[in-house]
Write a protein that holds these residues in place. Structure first.
Motif, PDB file in Angstrom:
ATOM      1  N   GLY A 159       1.423   6.134 -11.377  1.00 18.45           N
ATOM      2  CA  GLY A 159       0.733   4.858 -11.245  1.00 18.45           C
ATOM      3  C   GLY A 159       0.837   4.226  -9.879  1.00 18.45           C
ATOM      4  N   SER A 160       1.620   4.836  -8.953  1.00 23.54           N
ATOM      5  CA  SER A 160       1.724   4.249  -7.626  1.00 23.54           C
ATOM      6  C   SER A 160       0.458   4.528  -6.827  1.00 23.54           C
ATOM      7  N   ARG A 161       0.364   3.882  -5.670  1.00 25.65           N
ATOM      8  CA  ARG A 161      -0.800   4.104  -4.810  1.00 25.65           C
ATOM      9  C   ARG A 161      -0.910   5.569  -4.428  1.00 25.65           C
ATOM     10  N   SER A 165      -4.092   7.959  -4.998  1.00 26.60           N
ATOM     11  CA  SER A 165      -4.886   8.638  -3.962  1.00 26.60           C
ATOM     12  C   SER A 165      -4.825  10.145  -4.139  1.00 26.60           C
ATOM     13  N   LEU A 166      -3.634  10.667  -4.445  1.00 28.74           N
ATOM     14  CA  LEU A 166      -3.533  12.125  -4.591  1.00 28.74           C
ATOM     15  C   LEU A 166      -4.293  12.605  -5.828  1.00 28.74           C
TER      16      LEU A 166
ATOM     17  N   LEU B  31      -3.424   4.284   6.098  1.00 29.70           N
ATOM     18  CA  LEU B  31      -2.266   3.383   6.079  1.00 29.70           C
ATOM     19  C   LEU B  31      -1.654   3.311   4.685  1.00 29.70           C
ATOM     20  N   THR B  32      -2.544   3.162   3.677  1.00 28.08           N
ATOM     21  CA  THR B  32      -2.047   3.045   2.304  1.00 28.08           C
ATOM     22  C   THR B  32      -1.231   4.268   1.930  1.00 28.08           C
ATOM     23  N   ILE B  33      -1.822   5.425   2.222  1.00 24.52           N
ATOM     24  CA  ILE B  33      -1.123   6.647   1.818  1.00 24.52           C
ATOM     25  C   ILE B  33       0.191   6.781   2.581  1.00 24.52           C
ATOM     26  N   VAL B  34       0.118   6.570   3.900  1.00 25.71           N
ATOM     27  CA  VAL B  34       1.321   6.743   4.707  1.00 25.71           C
ATOM     28  C   VAL B  34       2.396   5.775   4.256  1.00 25.71           C
ATOM     29  N   GLN B 119       4.875  -4.644   5.690  1.00 25.15           N
ATOM     30  CA  GLN B 119       4.843  -3.984   4.388  1.00 25.15           C
ATOM     31  C   GLN B 119       3.473  -4.122   3.739  1.00 25.15           C
ATOM     32  N   SER B 120       3.013  -3.066   3.150  1.00 21.81           N
ATOM     33  CA  SER B 120       1.774  -3.055   2.365  1.00 21.81           C
ATOM     34  C   SER B 120       0.585  -3.637   3.121  1.00 21.81           C
ATOM     35  N   LEU B 121       0.549  -3.429   4.433  1.00 18.78           N
ATOM     36  CA  LEU B 121      -0.639  -3.839   5.183  1.00 18.78           C
ATOM     37  C   LEU B 121      -1.850  -3.054   4.699  1.00 18.78           C
ATOM     38  N   GLY B 122      -1.629  -1.756   4.532  1.00 23.76           N
ATOM     39  CA  GLY B 122      -2.724  -0.908   4.076  1.00 23.76           C
ATOM     40  C   GLY B 122      -3.242  -1.345   2.730  1.00 23.76           C
TER      41      GLY B 122
END
Lengths: 347, 531
Positions: A159-161, A165-166, B31-34, B119-122
């Motif tokens: 459930g995480s981001r 995405s994956l 950004l979100t993924i990273v 934090q959590s900018l993406g």
């Protein structure tokens, strides 16, 4: 355990027997034989001539007898021509016509001759399979680690981001069949319309493999499998992560990374092993498409040539190999699952 | 006539905005993924197990993955825009030294983000950029309707052609959103973004197939001289056709790529859903008793299913879908067997439900038998007494082989579910009440198995679409002129270095439809798991 393996092998042999018979039946239909007669002898034969050609070349016998001959459990046909020469299934193939063997079929290692390539089938299959083996090796090298990595990363925190995405990425790759992704790659990475880093054909890779000519076909096959294996790994990882022993480990104060790497990973990788093994039949599909698309003359390409040119012996051999690969991987996956899973192995 | 550009006069000021929005979207995704890869250490316990709540990054595997992603995105970005490479002094584009710089840059950037970026900018940037992207797409889609013909470019003209589709989509979404609380599982779909996107994509193609005659600009088979391999937006020579442009260019036989794509949707949607329904009927009718009764029946059916599954699909297609096979009549026999299952299924369904009310049962069973055998005669034997229903032999063999390939998998799924459900208490209760086995299977077990079956149904339509594309790609079972996506891709790929668009357009179409179906299945799965 031994009984289990024995039973599995017996089922496998029975399946192989049925499948080869079906393939034999479908490749030896009367219209196929008629076409064979016309390509082998003369295209302008009358129906009666076709009939007699089929009779004289042993194709007139009952299907089950011909299947037995092909398999090598029934003696090959023989007859004496009008001009007195002895002809027969085994006689025509033998170098020494007088002392030809009685049996000549699959079991004796005699796979016949290709009518398109004019070469012994076993020779063709061996070289082509070698080329495809190289392709498959690199596909596995690319596909398995990346799929497992994606699946584990996505599944360790459901459930995480990152999971979102994956997972979307995995869904997108399973929605893109090889003939679509291959076209995309060629257009965007190997033609004037996009960036020309790679080559759009892998023909040169048959002699000399380079990153330039081989990466795109490998990537095309691997990508379709990555999504599926990653999703299975993710499912099994999320299941493991909710298990009680993971909770215990965390409460004990083990760091999250150690929980994932030491406690969860090993148990989470049992299911993907089965999936990877069962992925082989699908990879075979991918191989046929990609070898046609990139013009890499391996096993898949040969299968297409054999099927579209009515090359009966070659097509039969291709089918045997394909069916064999599928059944053996199924067997390995079954046995491997039992072997890897301590709950079943010890019980 | 002037050739059309992609965005027309709209492009002058919308294109730069679109570029900025797109770049922001790309950056926020990376950004979100990273950032989410980095937050590993702090996690929290709930009843469901370990749930992360975020935290500052510790180096390790996640950091490496983040670096990898960053390097990959930098690499792709640099490839797309070669200018910075030249500026760095790499005239010939990407080489090993340039790649080294990219790797160093990527690691440095990832480190910088993990240390300096808030934090959590993406995560905060992502929704905004997605909204902006949707807005831009809406501008491209809606602006043409207030602009003169031809001013809105290729995208605008396509959007104009798709008007009936847009209207139908708007009505569908409007109605469904309004009444979503009353619509059960279907209504719940509109609570999940992923599910809605998937549904939108699927319905887009369904409506396109339905309105294909209005959407298409040219006849998909007509060849116009001088239009061979022409670029998108090329005007048609004067006076040849009503519509003035080839919106997505011409293929190697000078036919309109856009119209062929639109008509191709119809070809695919004519077969894929129907074949999937048939596969489900076969799989359910055989899987229910196999799982419920077990024993010899189960052993034999499972063996047969495994037999078909052990066949490499492509080989089966090459053996089954040939002109020689049609001559021997095998497809008709196969169809005769496979098409019988829907009738058997429905008859058993009605019979077990209304067994105690003979009159009602007789009516239902009678209607099923009459309509069923009428369709059966028409489809399988091409012997419809009224002469309305028929199926060309090459379509029949494609249909039959697709059903044949899919049915065993459905069988295995149904059998597995039944094995699980038959141990439940309500099944035992039904048995104690004296309900017949078929009633229990069809009216107790099957409704409770609907969740996974509906999800699999969506996935399977997508898979069937892929299979049909594969058949088309190898030219099996389709007429050479057919506009279906698989064979269009195959024809287009041969000249891909000269003109990429004839292959690219159907490839995109096929991918978007299958993606839609997969997303729809994912949304359904999530929503059905929620209760």
């Amino acid at each position: 355990m031994l009984m289990f393996i024995l039973r599995r092998i017996l089922t496998m042999l029975l399946t192989a027997f049925c499948l080869t018979f079906i393939v034999f039946y479908l490749t030896n239909l009367p219209p196929n034989l008629e076409k064979l007669a016309k390509t082998e002898a003369s295209a302008r034969m009358t129906d009666a001539e076709v009939e007699s050609w089929i009779e004289r070349n042993g194709y007139g016998q009952p299907l089950i007898v011909r299947y037995g001959e092909w398999l090598g459990v029934a003696p090959g046909w023989t007859n004496v021509e009008a001009n007195g020469t002895l002809r027969g299934r085994c006689v025509d193939r033998a170098e020494d016509r007088e002392n030809a063997a009685r049996f000549c079929g699959l079991l004796q290692g005699d796979w016949g001759t290709s009518t398109v390539f004019r070469n012994p089938v076993s020779e063709i299959i061996a070289t082509r399979l070698g080329l495809t083996g190289i392709l498959m090796f690199w596909v596995m090298v690319l596909m398995v680690p990346s799929a497992l990595l994606i699946g584990v990363m996505a599944g360790m925190r459901e459930g995480s981001r990152l999971d979102r995405s994956l997972s979307t990425f995995s869904i997108a790759t399973t929605a893109t069949p090889e003939y679509v992704s291959g076209v995309f790659f060629i257009v965007f990475l190997a033609s004037n319309a996009g960036v020309q880093i790679f080559k759009g054909t892998a023909t040169s890779a048959m002699d000399n493999i380079t990153f330039e000519n081989f990466f795109l076909p490998v990537l095309t096959i691997a990508l379709y499998g990555i999504g599926y294996i990653a999703r299975m790994t993710r499912a099994s990882m999320t299941e493991v992560m909710t298990a009680q022993y993971i909770r215990t480990a965390r409460l004990k104060g083990v760091s999250f990374r150690n929980v994932v790497l030491k406690h969860a990973l090993r148990n989470a990788l049992i299911a993907p092993f089965t999936v990877i093994m069962l992925q082989f039949p699908w990879l075979l599909n991918g191989v046929v498409i990609v070898e046609t698309l990139f013009n890499y003359k391996g096993f898949g390409w040969t299968l297409v040539q054999a099927a579209s040119n009515n090359d009966i012996e070659l097509l039969l051999a291709c089918s045997v190999v394909a069916v064999f690969v599928v059944l053996v991987t199924q067997l390995i996956s079954d046995i491997g699952y039992v072997f890897l899973n301590p709950r079943i192995r010890i019980a | 006539m002037e050739p059309l550009t992609w965005a027309g006069s709209l492009g002058a000021f919308v294109n730069p905005i679109a570029a900025v929005v797109f770049a922001t979207l790309a950056v926020s995704i990376v950004l979100t993924i990273v950032q989410s890869t980095m937050e590993t250490e702090k996690s929290q316990f709930t009843d469901q197990g370990v749930v992360a709540v975020g935290g500052s990054g510790a180096p390790g595997l996640p950091f490496l993955l983040a670096c990898g992603l960053m390097v990959l995105s930098l690499y792709l970005a640099l490839l797309a825009v070669e200018a910075p490479l030249r500026w760095l002094g790499f005239a010939e584009g990407m080489n090993l030294a340039a790649f080294g710089i990219v790797v160093v840059l990527g690691i440095a950037l990832t480190w910088a983000i993990s240390v300096f970026a808030p934090q959590s900018l993406g995560e905060r940037l992502l929704p905004i950029s997605v909204m902006a992207m949707v807005g831009i797409i809406l501008v491209y889609a809606l602006a043409p309707f207030v602009m003169p013909v031809g001013a809105a470019g290729i995208l605008g003209e396509m959007s104009r052609q798709f008007l009936p589709v847009w209207l139908a989509l708007a009505v569908t979404f409007g109605l469904s959103m309004t009444f979503k609380r009353k619509l059960g599982l279907y209504g719940k779909l509109f609570d999940s973004t992923i599910g809605m996107i998937g549904f939108g994509l699927v319905m887009f193609w369904v409506f396109t197939a339905f309105f294909a005659d209005f959407v298409a600009t040219h006849d998909p088979l007509t060849q116009l001289s001088g239009m061979k391999n022409k670029d998108p937006g090329t005007p048609v020579p004067d006076g040849l056709t009503v519509y003035a442009h080839y919106l997505l260019g011409g293929d190697n036989l000078a036919r309109d790529v856009f119209s062929r794509m639109v008509m191709g949707a119809r070809e695919v949607l004519k077969i894929a859903p129907a074949a999937t329904i048939f596969a489900f009927m076969v799989g359910i009718t055989l899987g229910l008793p196999a799982g419920y009764f077990g024993g010899a029946l189960d052993t034999v059916l499972t063996f047969l299913a495994n037999l078909v599954l052990a066949f490499p699909v492509i080989l089966l297609f090459y053996l089954l879908v040939t002109p020689e096979i049609i001559e021997t009549g095998i497809p008709i026999y196969l169809a005769a067997v496979l098409f019988l299952f829907p009738i058997i299924f429905l008859v058993i369904l009605w019979n077990s439900r209304y067994y105690t009310q003979p009159m009602v049962r007789n009516v239902y069973v009678g209607i099923t038998l009459v309509v069923g055998f009428w369709l059966y005669a028409g489809l399988a034997f091409d012997a419809d007494p009224l002469g309305i229903i028929s199926m060309p032999p090459n379509i029949l063999i494609v249909f039959v082989s697709v059903v044949f390939v899919n049915a065993p998998t459905v069988f295995r799924i149904v059998r597995g579910i039944v094995l699980d459900i038959k141990t439940r208490d309500y099944v035992a209760a039904g048995q104690t009440r004296g309900e017949g086995p078929w009633y229990i299977m069809l009216w107790e077990i099957l409704p409770n198995a609907r969740g996974p079956l509906i999800v699999d149904f969506c996935l399977r339509i997508g898979y069937t679409t892929i299979l049909l594309g594969t058949l088309g790609f190898f030219g099996l079972g389709v007429s050479p002129e057919s506009p279906d996506w698989g064979s269009t891709i195959d024809q287009g790929r041969r000249l891909i270095s000269i003109a990429p668009h004839p292959a690219l357009v159907p490839a995109l179409a096929l991918m978007s439809m299958v993606l839609g179906l997969n997303l729809l299945a994912d949304g359904l799965r999530e929503e059905s798991l929620r209760d």
